[in-house]
Motif scaffolding. Sequence first.
Motif, PDB file in Angstrom:
ATOM      1  N   MET A  14       0.840  -1.200   0.000  1.00 61.88           N
ATOM      2  CA  MET A  14       0.000   0.000   0.000  1.00 61.88           C
ATOM      3  C   MET A  14       0.875   1.249   0.000  1.00 61.88           C
ATOM      4  N   PRO A  64       1.900   4.994   0.892  1.00 65.50           N
ATOM      5  CA  PRO A  64       1.540   5.908   1.985  1.00 65.50           C
ATOM      6  C   PRO A  64       0.735   7.118   1.474  1.00 65.50           C
ATOM      7  N   GLU A 122      -0.231  11.062   1.032  1.00 64.05           N
ATOM      8  CA  GLU A 122       0.576  12.280   0.928  1.00 64.05           C
ATOM      9  C   GLU A 122      -0.271  13.496   1.311  1.00 64.05           C
ATOM     10  N   GLY A 133       3.275   7.295   9.613  1.00 66.53           N
ATOM     11  CA  GLY A 133       3.624   6.784   8.294  1.00 66.53           C
ATOM     12  C   GLY A 133       3.096   7.629   7.144  1.00 66.53           C
ATOM     13  N   ILE A 185       2.954  10.686   4.558  1.00 62.61           N
ATOM     14  CA  ILE A 185       4.018  11.493   3.945  1.00 62.61           C
ATOM     15  C   ILE A 185       3.553  12.941   3.889  1.00 62.61           C
ATOM     16  N   PRO A 243      10.029  14.915   0.790  1.00 62.59           N
ATOM     17  CA  PRO A 243       9.047  14.322   1.720  1.00 62.59           C
ATOM     18  C   PRO A 243       9.540  14.230   3.158  1.00 62.59           C
ATOM     19  N   ILE A 251       8.132  12.115   6.918  1.00 60.39           N
ATOM     20  CA  ILE A 251       7.243  11.039   7.384  1.00 60.39           C
ATOM     21  C   ILE A 251       6.741  11.374   8.785  1.00 60.39           C
TER      22      ILE A 251
END
Lengths: 222, 318
Positions: free
Chosen positions: A1, A3, A5, A23, A25, A171, A173
């Motif tokens: 899957m 993540p 955003e 988790g 982004i 990015p 997390i």
Amino acid sequence: MKPREIVLSTLPTPEDLAQLRLGDIVYLDGLMYTAREGVYMRALEDKANIPMELPSESAANFHCSPAATIREDGSFNMGAVTATASFRFAKWLPEWMAKTGAKLIIGKGGMSSKDYKSYFVPNGAIYLSTVGYGTGALLGRGVENVEAVHWNEELGLAQAMWVIRCKRMGPFIVASDLEGNCLFERENERISRNLEHVYEGTRPAVLKRFGETDDRTDELIG
Amino acid sequence: MIPIDLIRKTARSLMDKAAIEIPEDYLEGLQEAARTEDGDLSSFVLQAMLENYEATKEDRRAMCGDTGVPRWFVKMGNAAQVEGGMCALETALRRATAEATNGVPLRPNRVHPLWRTDHNNNVGIGAPEIEYGFEPEGDWIDLITVHKGGLFGTDYRMLFPSDGIQGIKRFYLDSLVAFGKRGLACQPAIIGIGLGGSKDTCMALGKRASVLRTVGSRNSDPKIAALEDEFKELGNSIGMGAMGFVGKNMVIDCNIEVGYCHTGGMQMSVHAFCLSSRRAVARLYPDGRVEYRTDPDWFTPYQRRETVDWSPALEAAE
């Protein structure tokens, strides 16, 4: 899957933060500043006046020393941007957050859930981790403008307080949530289940080291 | 005689290359890791890193904001001569390091250990390190710069013959697990292991195994080469990937180098050359030719020689 955003402001509302899950982004818009041991010591131990209006200008504290230089005409050349490991700053963070209203602590590797629960949650703050580590060029692209650098004379370029305007910088997390859950501890717990199996066929060293026992009268052999 | 200007110019250009261009062998290793990775978060991280290397090259900016602690390895053919002598060469390398810090730019990482004085140019007492090696043939010099990250992933331990391979494996796993959590070692990495020597040479061997050998290279001793394969697989079976997330890629490759040690000991060091495995190499000739490459080719048969006298013919016959 894949993540999720999410684009987030560096002055996030409590609702913005409440929707984040471990988790996710995140990409950041707005003003952020770098502060690590040099800035913390100067502001908190030497009681120097913080040269920004916090948190009205920014609620995002980046544990970072950029690869940057000040040109002779006073303008800035900022290339790559990467975080440094945050656990070393736990000593100063509670006071810093109380003083500056920081809601986003951005760095490398996160903090412990104990840290999150004891002073992140009461301050309504979360932790964002950089990715990699070492997406310095990608993060560098997210720097729209370097607005200022403070305390570079006193602390040097690496420890100075850089003020950065970000445009979709990322990015990052989400490594903690508003309940104080810790992404890295969740992952460690999953990995730990396999460790016994991996260690099969190995043996502890015949000469121990302090740290492997806290008994300083131990001879460390055998 | 190799012109000093050529050394200065080439060194400056190597600093750029190391900071900006990820070596092909490591890139291919990481691409392979990205293909096999099935952890959601680990996969995302590896993809982001691959995008980062592209952005780095397009923008000509440093790949990581922590640009490491630049250092130099100089390899010389036995007949090589440097204009101005070796002190001139050292000055040229220090100058290139300082200029690149402002030029690329690099992060001025180097400070005094106690007073935290920062010259803002990555030059100071003992910095950058310059180490030397020699080869029996040739009038060239190889300049190698390595920009290794500095804080996590390295450890040393005095083991003993009775610890055996089981003890070596334990310390190897301990190092990976300890520094791999939360991704402090910035894995997947090129893991270098030094075995034997004295404490300082053991550290140097392990560091050189991680930074001066390429992904896919193997030790010339077939039994050590087999250990390298085994250790790579062992590291990747921990179940830990990039950033310490669940995953199966921790070790892009494992390189082992050995040196003869005290009969009672078995020194061991472990080093991690991170997601920014930065190295750049150039060979300079007296006629002004410069050949750039990314493989330091440090561990030649001569570097691993076992005998008093060097005899390439004998070595080849074995």
